[in-house]
Write an enzyme that holds these catalytic residues in place. Structure first.
Site, short mmCIF file in Angstrom:
data_model
loop_
_atom_site.label_atom_id
_atom_site.label_comp_id
_atom_site.label_asym_id
_atom_site.label_seq_id
_atom_site.Cartn_x
_atom_site.Cartn_y
_atom_site.Cartn_z
N ASP A 43 1.00 -1.29 -0.08
CA ASP A 43 0.08 -0.10 -0.10
C ASP A 43 1.03 1.25 0.05
OD1 ASP A 43 -1.80 1.92 0.39
OD2 ASP A 43 -2.54 1.21 2.40
N ARG B 144 4.67 1.66 10.43
CA ARG B 144 4.87 2.82 9.72
C ARG B 144 5.88 3.96 10.37
NH1 ARG B 144 -1.55 3.56 8.32
NH2 ARG B 144 -1.69 1.55 7.25
N GLN C 147 -4.61 -3.85 12.49
CA GLN C 147 -5.92 -3.44 11.76
C GLN C 147 -6.43 -4.96 11.21
OE1 GLN C 147 -5.21 0.46 9.03
NE2 GLN C 147 -5.43 -1.72 8.02
N ASP D 178 -14.22 7.27 4.83
CA ASP D 178 -13.44 7.27 6.27
C ASP D 178 -14.76 7.01 7.29
OD1 ASP D 178 -11.13 7.03 5.17
OD2 ASP D 178 -10.25 8.90 5.80
N GLU E 14 -10.54 8.51 13.43
CA GLU E 14 -10.97 7.51 12.29
C GLU E 14 -10.71 6.19 12.39
OE1 GLU E 14 -8.52 6.35 8.24
OE2 GLU E 14 -8.60 8.61 8.74
N SER F 103 -10.78 3.00 7.03
CA SER F 103 -10.80 3.51 5.87
C SER F 103 -11.30 2.46 4.99
CB SER F 103 -9.39 3.99 5.25
OG SER F 103 -9.08 5.21 6.09
#
Length: 345
Positions: free
Chosen positions: A57, A111, A126, A246, A259, A262
């Site tokens: 991604d 990340r 996730q 979102d 959030e 997504s």
């Protein structure tokens, strides 16, 4: 730069042992409900993929993946995944999943360029999910139906938490509010995109913003999206572009929107070509994933990611994601958290 929100007079509603039990129960209960709502089977996912395949991604296109050489492959480079948005579609094809059914998995990522704070960590966990659809499903009403099913699982999970810990009162509304990013811009024209999110979510408590990644009336985007997985150009809500979005919830301890997910209907061949052209990334059509899509060997699909730690943080009314997961934080942040009764794991 890192950031820290310190709620006034913050006091955790659960101690460390209760928190750990709550995390376990939430994860088990929610994924069971998600699987049931969307008819998903669990699959095993990779932590890293080969560089140059077009599978990882790209997020907003600027984040650097963590990479390393593989000795037995002649030092070919592997990349730790940012998410599994494209890998899942390849897996649907490999497993020959029928329309109306799909897969979900535990996605773990690193990340390294993340701005660390209450909602952002180096470590990302996730539930990544993907479901096969038909060409007739590629419309905003189908998107809304799937989002509503996911939200129903969230509401049920909140009630389960309340039964475990009565001091945590349910706060989610019965219905989710849908709005397009352009409608949101017109509603709050003098605000930044993030300020608009806070304003609309404070009002409705649970919101799904459609059209993330498309160009709005002011020539800007509400937020970035890689051009080769979500479809953000096909007309959708009220004729405005985008079949993605979102999901945001109002977080009481932090007094802001967060959030949680997504997701979107994925690009078909026409949307892929259009969006790569808009991004000036037509060269990606030579990559493995993109060739598979253009060769009609990948199914049409809808999919997304749901933050596990963020979801637990919301349900357990925590002020920092570091109260849910173990990660690395600046020492100054750790010190400031201790001073404000925020117990980082």
């Amino acid at each position: 730069m890192s950031y820290l929100i310190t709620p006034k007079d913050y006091k955790p509603l659960l101690d460390l042992k209760q928190t750990e039990l709550g995390i376990k129960q939430i994860k088990e209960f929610f994924q069971m409900n998600l699987s049931s709502e969307l008819r998903l089977r669990r699959v095993t996912a990779p932590l890293f993929v080969l560089k140059g395949m077009g599978i990882n991604d790209d997020l907003n296109g600027v984040e650097r993946p963590v990479s390393f050489p593989i000795k037995d492959l002649g030092d070919a480079q592997a990349e730790v995944v940012h998410s599994l948005a494209k890998w899942k579609r390849l897996t649907l094809a490999e497993y020959n999943i029928e329309p109306g059914y799909g897969i979900y998995t535990d996605m773990n990522a690193i990340r390294a360029d993340e701005e660390l704070g209450n909602l952002h960590s180096l470590y990302v966990d996730q539930w990544d999910w993907e479901r096969v659809i038909t060409a007739e499903d590629r419309n905003v009403e189908f998107l809304k139906e799937i989002v509503t099913r996911i939200y129903a699982a969230m509401v049920r999970t909140e009630y389960m938490v309340y039964e475990m810990y009565p001091q945590i009162k349910p706060c989610l509304p019965e219905k989710l509010h849908f709005i397009h990013a352009e409608e949101l811009r017109q509603l709050y024209p003098n605000m930044s995109p993030k300020e608009r999110e806070h304003a609309i979510t404070k009002k409705h408590k649970a919101v799904f913003i459609v059209g993330i990644g498309c160009e709005l009336g002011d020539g800007k985007k509400h937020d970035g999206r890689a051009p080769d997985y979500d479809d953000f150009t096909t007309p959708g809500l009220n004729g405005l572009p985008g079949l993605n979005g979102d999901l945001l919830l109002w977080d009481e301890p932090l007094q802001r929107s967060i959030e949680l997910s997504s997701m979107g209907i994925r690009v078909d061949k026409a949307a892929l070509v259009k969006q790569l052209k808009l991004a000036g990334e037509e060269k990606r059509l030579e990559l493995y994933f993109h060739k598979r899509l253009m060769d009609d060997t990948l199914p049409l699909s809808i999919g997304g990611g749901i933050g596990q730690s963020r979801l637990c943080m919301f349900y357990l009314r925590k002020a920092h994601i570091g109260e849910i997961q173990a990660s690395i934080w600046p020492e100054q942040m750790r010190q400031e958290c201790r001073e404000h009764n925020i117990h980082l794991i």
